[in-house]
Design a protein around this motif. Sequence first.
Motif, PDB file in Angstrom:
ATOM      1  N   THR A 285       0.910  -6.897  -1.653  1.00  0.00           N
ATOM      2  CA  THR A 285       0.724  -5.452  -1.589  1.00  0.00           C
ATOM      3  C   THR A 285       1.939  -4.765  -0.985  1.00  0.00           C
ATOM      4  OG1 THR A 285      -1.675  -5.697  -1.310  1.00  0.00           O
ATOM      5  CG2 THR A 285      -0.710  -3.607  -0.631  1.00  0.00           C
ATOM      6  N   TYR A 286       2.372  -3.688  -1.626  1.00  0.00           N
ATOM      7  CA  TYR A 286       3.292  -2.776  -0.961  1.00  0.00           C
ATOM      8  C   TYR A 286       2.640  -1.405  -0.951  1.00  0.00           C
ATOM      9  CZ  TYR A 286       5.018  -0.464  -5.256  1.00  0.00           C
ATOM     10  OH  TYR A 286       5.118   0.276  -6.408  1.00  0.00           O
ATOM     11  N   PHE A 287       3.155  -0.496  -0.138  1.00  0.00           N
ATOM     12  CA  PHE A 287       2.518   0.806   0.050  1.00  0.00           C
ATOM     13  C   PHE A 287       3.479   1.943  -0.279  1.00  0.00           C
ATOM     14  CE2 PHE A 287       0.686  -2.147   3.158  1.00  0.00           C
ATOM     15  CZ  PHE A 287      -0.657  -2.056   2.840  1.00  0.00           C
ATOM     16  N   THR A 288       2.899   3.030  -0.746  1.00  0.00           N
ATOM     17  CA  THR A 288       3.586   4.316  -0.740  1.00  0.00           C
ATOM     18  C   THR A 288       2.781   5.208   0.194  1.00  0.00           C
ATOM     19  OG1 THR A 288       2.359   5.002  -2.739  1.00  0.00           O
ATOM     20  CG2 THR A 288       4.579   4.117  -3.048  1.00  0.00           C
ATOM     21  N   ALA A 289       3.464   6.030   0.962  1.00  0.00           N
ATOM     22  CA  ALA A 289       2.772   6.841   1.971  1.00  0.00           C
ATOM     23  C   ALA A 289       3.431   8.202   2.079  1.00  0.00           C
ATOM     24  CB  ALA A 289       2.796   6.137   3.329  1.00  0.00           C
ATOM     25  N   GLY A 290       2.626   9.243   1.944  1.00  0.00           N
ATOM     26  CA  GLY A 290       3.108  10.614   2.072  1.00  0.00           C
ATOM     27  C   GLY A 290       1.952  11.550   2.333  1.00  0.00           C
ATOM     28  N   GLU A 291       2.238  12.822   2.363  1.00  0.00           N
ATOM     29  CA  GLU A 291       1.191  13.806   2.646  1.00  0.00           C
ATOM     30  C   GLU A 291       0.106  13.817   1.578  1.00  0.00           C
ATOM     31  OE1 GLU A 291       2.880  17.622   3.292  1.00  0.00           O
ATOM     32  OE2 GLU A 291       4.031  17.025   5.059  1.00  0.00           O
ATOM     33  N   LYS A 292       0.480  13.487   0.357  1.00  0.00           N
ATOM     34  CA  LYS A 292      -0.493  13.487  -0.739  1.00  0.00           C
ATOM     35  C   LYS A 292      -1.490  12.347  -0.610  1.00  0.00           C
ATOM     36  CE  LYS A 292      -0.852  13.265  -5.790  1.00  0.00           C
ATOM     37  NZ  LYS A 292      -0.100  13.106  -7.066  1.00  0.00           N
ATOM     38  N   GLU A 293      -0.987  11.120  -0.326  1.00  0.00           N
ATOM     39  CA  GLU A 293      -1.872   9.953  -0.247  1.00  0.00           C
ATOM     40  C   GLU A 293      -1.140   8.761   0.344  1.00  0.00           C
ATOM     41  OE1 GLU A 293      -2.715   9.340  -4.427  1.00  0.00           O
ATOM     42  OE2 GLU A 293      -1.064   7.897  -4.622  1.00  0.00           O
ATOM     43  N   VAL A 294      -1.922   7.808   0.836  1.00  0.00           N
ATOM     44  CA  VAL A 294      -1.446   6.455   1.124  1.00  0.00           C
ATOM     45  C   VAL A 294      -2.065   5.556   0.067  1.00  0.00           C
ATOM     46  CG1 VAL A 294      -1.618   4.495   2.694  1.00  0.00           C
ATOM     47  CG2 VAL A 294      -1.125   6.760   3.601  1.00  0.00           C
ATOM     48  N   ARG A 295      -1.218   4.774  -0.578  1.00  0.00           N
ATOM     49  CA  ARG A 295      -1.742   3.970  -1.684  1.00  0.00           C
ATOM     50  C   ARG A 295      -1.193   2.546  -1.622  1.00  0.00           C
ATOM     51  NH1 ARG A 295      -2.906   6.104  -7.702  1.00  0.00           N
ATOM     52  NH2 ARG A 295      -3.556   4.148  -8.647  1.00  0.00           N
ATOM     53  N   ALA A 308       8.403  -3.786  -8.859  1.00  0.00           N
ATOM     54  CA  ALA A 308       7.409  -3.091  -8.039  1.00  0.00           C
ATOM     55  C   ALA A 308       7.318  -1.627  -8.441  1.00  0.00           C
ATOM     56  CB  ALA A 308       7.769  -3.220  -6.560  1.00  0.00           C
ATOM     57  N   ALA A 309       8.468  -1.013  -8.711  1.00  0.00           N
ATOM     58  CA  ALA A 309       8.478   0.383  -9.142  1.00  0.00           C
ATOM     59  C   ALA A 309       7.763   0.555 -10.468  1.00  0.00           C
ATOM     60  CB  ALA A 309       9.923   0.881  -9.248  1.00  0.00           C
ATOM     61  N   THR A 325      13.100   1.695   1.878  1.00  0.00           N
ATOM     62  CA  THR A 325      12.151   0.667   2.293  1.00  0.00           C
ATOM     63  C   THR A 325      12.102   0.527   3.809  1.00  0.00           C
ATOM     64  OG1 THR A 325      12.742  -0.576   0.294  1.00  0.00           O
ATOM     65  CG2 THR A 325      11.495  -1.760   1.980  1.00  0.00           C
ATOM     66  N   VAL A 326      10.874   0.334   4.323  1.00  0.00           N
ATOM     67  CA  VAL A 326      10.690   0.012   5.724  1.00  0.00           C
ATOM     68  C   VAL A 326       9.513  -0.953   5.830  1.00  0.00           C
ATOM     69  CG1 VAL A 326       9.203   2.023   6.117  1.00  0.00           C
ATOM     70  CG2 VAL A 326      10.342   0.924   8.061  1.00  0.00           C
ATOM     71  N   ALA A 327       9.632  -1.943   6.673  1.00  0.00           N
ATOM     72  CA  ALA A 327       8.535  -2.894   6.874  1.00  0.00           C
ATOM     73  C   ALA A 327       7.370  -2.195   7.567  1.00  0.00           C
ATOM     74  CB  ALA A 327       9.007  -4.086   7.699  1.00  0.00           C
ATOM     75  N   TYR A 328       6.160  -2.557   7.177  1.00  0.00           N
ATOM     76  CA  TYR A 328       4.960  -1.938   7.753  1.00  0.00           C
ATOM     77  C   TYR A 328       4.978  -2.015   9.282  1.00  0.00           C
ATOM     78  CZ  TYR A 328       0.209  -1.738   9.525  1.00  0.00           C
ATOM     79  OH  TYR A 328      -0.902  -1.456  10.293  1.00  0.00           O
ATOM     80  N   HIS A 362       9.741   4.023  -1.157  1.00  0.00           N
ATOM     81  CA  HIS A 362       9.895   5.263  -1.916  1.00  0.00           C
ATOM     82  C   HIS A 362      11.050   5.022  -2.898  1.00  0.00           C
ATOM     83  CE1 HIS A 362      10.014   9.510  -2.944  1.00  0.00           C
ATOM     84  NE2 HIS A 362      11.328   9.475  -2.772  1.00  0.00           N
ATOM     85  N   PHE A 363      10.788   5.227  -4.182  1.00  0.00           N
ATOM     86  CA  PHE A 363      11.760   4.855  -5.205  1.00  0.00           C
ATOM     87  C   PHE A 363      12.591   6.053  -5.661  1.00  0.00           C
ATOM     88  CE2 PHE A 363       8.227   1.834  -5.624  1.00  0.00           C
ATOM     89  CZ  PHE A 363       8.912   0.660  -5.411  1.00  0.00           C
TER      90      PHE A 363
END
Length: 367
Positions: A285-295, A308-309, A325-328, A362-363
Amino acid sequence: MLRAGIVGLPNVGKSTLFNAITRTRKAESANYPFCTIDPNVGIVTVPDARMYELQKIAKTQVVIPAVIEFVDIAGLVKGASQGEGLGNKFLTHIREVDAIVQVVRCFDDDDIHHVSGSVDPVRDIDVINTELMLADLDTVKRRRERGSKDAKRGDKTALAEEAVLAKLEDALGGGKPVSMIDLTPAERETAKAFFLLSDKRTIFACNVRESEMADADGNPYVQKVREYVKTHLDCEAVVISAQIESDLVDLSPEEADAFLRELGVPESGMGALIRASYHLLGLRTYFTAGEKEVRAWTIHEGDTAPQAAGVIHSDFERGFIKAETVAYADLVECGSVAAARAKGLYRLEGKEYVVKDGDVMHFKFAV
């Protein structure tokens, strides 16, 4: 979406477990063989507490977890490879899944019929695995027959395939599943094209009584299963109580927690089983995270940043430039993207970067 098939002998708790995993009542559960005929299918979210930590950082109300598909497959009996019971349907449905969750009964109950007349989980595992191997042996023999003429003519592809098939036939005839046969990487790749049943990744779910879940490690049946699958199949075994999970279906999260505490069980076994199945399939699993959503996004172990993109959109892969990229763990420790960037932990990665489980990305792309 990848699929995990729930299999087992009749009346071991497969359908009850499926209903619990999918939080539905789709699968009929009854005290007689073959109450499941056509497979039931359910989409299941993968529990991951990391999403909720990221939610706090992103300050969003929307969290979208990763998912996996579970299939409840008809119970198998001895002789399935020759068409006994619902053998042909059973084997066809197994062929269509990516991994197997094999449920084994690890409790005594005179009121619940066992197809073999007694409880012996290792014997039950052998029954199912033997049928899978016999079906594979038949597949291998037929494949060798079809390719024999080309091999005799000296066709290089046919000769390479024949060598692998001969090795498989010898091992299967000796009672060794394909997953445990010593094959080179090239031979393993050739064997994949045969779609053999005993080559499926497998996890064993030890189904125990409700009253035994709190001290399942002391259950002698569970001990036997763990030892057997570790030494003979190189697989993992997890403990569940299908009855407990069934009782939790209609409860709220708060009620479920209270119910488990009363039983002395720290958490539901479903989360561990779902996560283990997810990793069994080689998924990460990788994540995208922003004001709209965490997915949470699902990738295969070893996937690169462009791959992954591409899970988000094919345009992202086609026009990939860089991945921020940043590690969780680093992001959570820093508390914000800005703080992670200030410490040099928020970085740019290129096309060769292999994405790690838990990366927050974030791509940048152009099409």
